[in-house]
Enzyme design. Structure first.
Site, short mmCIF file in Angstrom:
data_model
loop_
_atom_site.label_atom_id
_atom_site.label_comp_id
_atom_site.label_asym_id
_atom_site.label_seq_id
_atom_site.Cartn_x
_atom_site.Cartn_y
_atom_site.Cartn_z
N SER A 78 -6.09 -2.36 8.78
CA SER A 78 -6.98 -2.14 7.64
C SER A 78 -8.19 -3.06 7.73
O SER A 78 -8.09 -4.20 8.18
CB SER A 78 -6.22 -2.35 6.32
OG SER A 78 -5.61 -3.62 6.28
N GLY B 40 -3.82 -2.76 -0.21
CA GLY B 40 -3.10 -2.60 1.05
C GLY B 40 -1.76 -1.92 0.86
O GLY B 40 -1.33 -1.12 1.70
N ASP B 41 -1.09 -2.22 -0.25
CA ASP B 41 0.20 -1.59 -0.53
C ASP B 41 0.05 -0.10 -0.81
O ASP B 41 0.89 0.71 -0.41
CB ASP B 41 0.88 -2.29 -1.71
CG ASP B 41 1.05 -3.78 -1.49
OD1 ASP B 41 1.21 -4.18 -0.32
OD2 ASP B 41 1.03 -4.54 -2.47
#
Length: 316
Positions: A221, A252-253
């Site tokens: 990412s 991000g999750d």
């Protein structure tokens, strides 16, 4: 079904202040609790997209009970292993005047050998068998640093694909077991490989190095620049449109949740990256530790630019 593991869950207290002053008394404008931790966030995001997920991990004390109530109110399924110590509390402070955000994270409770053994036994007896197991986040005191290695190895034995989202020693040990997918950010990959990755070419080369070591898919990412994903025969780049950022916590999750949803369904890596970028971008539109909202994801999906890159860089 997608199972998630959070070894070190947290009750995230999001505090909003109107001008944070150092060495002065500060009054909060708003205080809101969230159930937190990487795997838990992934389960919450999957649930928001009307897909099935169950969250596993350790939980303890009154704080742990509050976390379970919050998940229950959202409708997120969970099956935690109880522990004697109290689940940790983290604080996220947002200053509305500067739009700056400060995190204060606790190390977490110490896990006993007996508690760890009960957790491992539970994970080996999940029924029905999940399509994908997502594991990530910090490792609490008392849990061996190679726990993710053992978890991925056990999943291999049951024919379950694993997505690993962690950093430091956990990532270093975990990739030795060859997980199905890892999703570090650029800084985490730089620390893992011990060198800077200043451009897209170096990021792709780094991804292929890890694929060559046995990780099937490496997704890196890049914040507002989106993500780059590499498998043995494919490189995909997904770039979101520019948006106004309210909070990056949980982005991000949500990205991992998008990958898990599509790959558990047997969809292509290209479509997995499209949903991942849309969900990660939708997350930054919400304040505090709130995650993506389904309608925002749907609005963003057609605006995600996804490219299959022809270039490959020899990792040898």
């Amino acid at each position: 079904m997608i199972a998630t593991v959070t070894l070190n869950p947290a009750l995230d207290q999001h505090i909003t202040v109107d001008g944070l002053m150092v060495e002065e008394a500060n009054r909060w404008v708003k205080l809101r609790p969230y159930a937190g931790g990487k795997g838990i966030d992934v389960s919450r995001a999957i649930h928001e997209m009307d897909c099935l997920s169950t969250a596993y991990g350790f939980i303890g004390g009154a704080v742990g009970r509050t976390l379970e109530i919050l998940l229950d109110e959202e409708g997120v399924l969970f099956s935690f292993t109880p522990i004697q110590k109290e689940t940790r509390t983290n604080f996220i402070i947002t200053d509305t005047r500067t739009s700056q955000q400060t995190r204060i994270d606790a190390p977490g409770p110490r896990i006993t050998r007996k508690e760890l053994n009960r957790f491992v036994a539970k994970m080996k007896n999940i029924r029905p068998k999940p399509d994908i197991l997502v594991a990530g986040g910090s490792i609490p005191p008392g849990v061996p640093e190679d726990i993710y290695y053992e978890m991925v190895q056990d999943a291999h034995g049951f024919g379950v694909k694993t997505i690993l989202d962690c950093s430091g020693k956990g990532l270093e040990e975990g990739i030795k077991a060859r997980p199905f997918l890892i999703k570090p950010n650029v800084h985490e990959i730089e620390r893992l490989l011990g060198r800077k990755l200043p451009d897209e070419k170096s990021i792709i080369k780094a991804a292929f190095e890890l694929v060559a070591e046995g990780v099937e898919i490496v997704v890196i990412s890049r914040n507002k620049e989106g993500l780059i994903a590499a498998s043995r025969d494919q490189v995909v780049k997904a770039v979101p449109p520019p948006v106004k950022i309210k909070s990056t916590v949980g982005a991000g999750d949500c990205t991992v949740a998008g990958l898990a949803i599509r790959l558990a369904n047997g969809d292509s890596l290209t479509e997995a990256c499209r949903l991942a970028a849309a969900m990660g971008t939708a997350a930054v539109l919400t304040p505090g530790t709130a995650l993506c909202i389904h309608r925002d994801v749907n609005r963003l999906l057609p605006r995600i630019k996804v490219l299959e890159l022809p270039d490959k860089y020899d990792a040898r």
